[in-house]
Design a protein around this motif. Structure first.
Motif, PDB file in Angstrom:
ATOM      1  N   LEU A  34      27.572  15.660  76.587  1.00  0.00           N
ATOM      2  CA  LEU A  34      26.559  15.700  75.822  1.00  0.00           C
ATOM      3  C   LEU A  34      26.691  16.828  74.777  1.00  0.00           C
ATOM      4  O   LEU A  34      26.056  16.734  73.701  1.00  0.00           O
ATOM      5  N   GLN A  35      27.319  17.913  74.990  1.00  0.00           N
ATOM      6  CA  GLN A  35      27.751  18.901  73.946  1.00  0.00           C
ATOM      7  C   GLN A  35      28.399  18.161  72.838  1.00  0.00           C
ATOM      8  O   GLN A  35      28.302  18.265  71.339  1.00  0.00           O
ATOM      9  N   ASP A  36      29.537  17.524  73.135  1.00  0.00           N
ATOM     10  CA  ASP A  36      30.181  16.828  72.022  1.00  0.00           C
ATOM     11  C   ASP A  36      29.238  15.742  71.366  1.00  0.00           C
ATOM     12  O   ASP A  36      29.419  15.590  70.099  1.00  0.00           O
ATOM     13  N   THR A  37      28.271  15.092  71.993  1.00  0.00           N
ATOM     14  CA  THR A  37      27.165  14.049  71.112  1.00  0.00           C
ATOM     15  C   THR A  37      26.565  15.056  70.293  1.00  0.00           C
ATOM     16  O   THR A  37      26.154  14.531  69.177  1.00  0.00           O
ATOM     17  N   GLN A  38      26.207  16.145  70.736  1.00  0.00           N
ATOM     18  CA  GLN A  38      25.168  16.833  69.973  1.00  0.00           C
ATOM     19  C   GLN A  38      25.866  17.432  68.432  1.00  0.00           C
ATOM     20  O   GLN A  38      25.527  17.343  67.461  1.00  0.00           O
ATOM     21  N   VAL A  39      27.372  17.914  68.881  1.00  0.00           N
ATOM     22  CA  VAL A  39      28.241  18.335  67.773  1.00  0.00           C
ATOM     23  C   VAL A  39      28.358  16.975  66.650  1.00  0.00           C
ATOM     24  O   VAL A  39      28.221  17.437  65.519  1.00  0.00           O
ATOM     25  N   ALA A  40      28.520  15.816  67.211  1.00  0.00           N
ATOM     26  CA  ALA A  40      28.702  14.699  66.472  1.00  0.00           C
ATOM     27  C   ALA A  40      27.550  14.323  65.636  1.00  0.00           C
ATOM     28  O   ALA A  40      27.448  13.862  64.357  1.00  0.00           O
ATOM     29  N   ALA A  41      26.347  14.486  66.380  1.00  0.00           N
ATOM     30  CA  ALA A  41      24.966  14.178  65.602  1.00  0.00           C
ATOM     31  C   ALA A  41      24.769  15.304  64.518  1.00  0.00           C
ATOM     32  O   ALA A  41      24.339  14.878  63.338  1.00  0.00           O
ATOM     33  N   LEU A  42      25.036  16.436  64.815  1.00  0.00           N
ATOM     34  CA  LEU A  42      24.954  17.238  63.574  1.00  0.00           C
ATOM     35  C   LEU A  42      26.099  17.384  62.446  1.00  0.00           C
ATOM     36  O   LEU A  42      25.451  17.239  61.167  1.00  0.00           O
ATOM     37  N   SER A  43      27.146  16.752  62.875  1.00  0.00           N
ATOM     38  CA  SER A  43      28.183  16.587  61.774  1.00  0.00           C
ATOM     39  C   SER A  43      27.446  15.386  60.809  1.00  0.00           C
ATOM     40  O   SER A  43      27.835  15.298  59.657  1.00  0.00           O
TER      41      SER A  43
END
Length: 65
Positions: A34-43
């Motif tokens: 989930l955290q990785d997905t959130q970082v990817a979405a922000l990027s």
């Protein structure tokens, strides 16, 4: 007979403990994902914003023919 029940109960307890550990690992993995997905979405959002800014800058240039 009682010894068999006691042994089976002990084995079930061990398996239940292992299952609890596995479920905990899955939960941790899910949180990490989930955290990785959130970082990817922000990027992706930041990249989109930069692409829009670049497009605005490019529109200012005119080629003379």
């Amino acid at each position: 007979m009682i010894q068999s029940i006691a042994t089976a109960t002990e084995e079930q307890s061990v398996v239940a403990g292992e299952m609890a550990q596995d479920i905990s690992k899955i939960e941790q993995s899910s949180q990490s994902s989930l955290q990785d997905t959130q970082v990817a979405a922000l990027s992706a959002q930041q990249l989109n914003k930069q692409a829009e800014q670049l497009a605005q800058l490019v529109r200012k240039f005119r080629l003379r023919t």
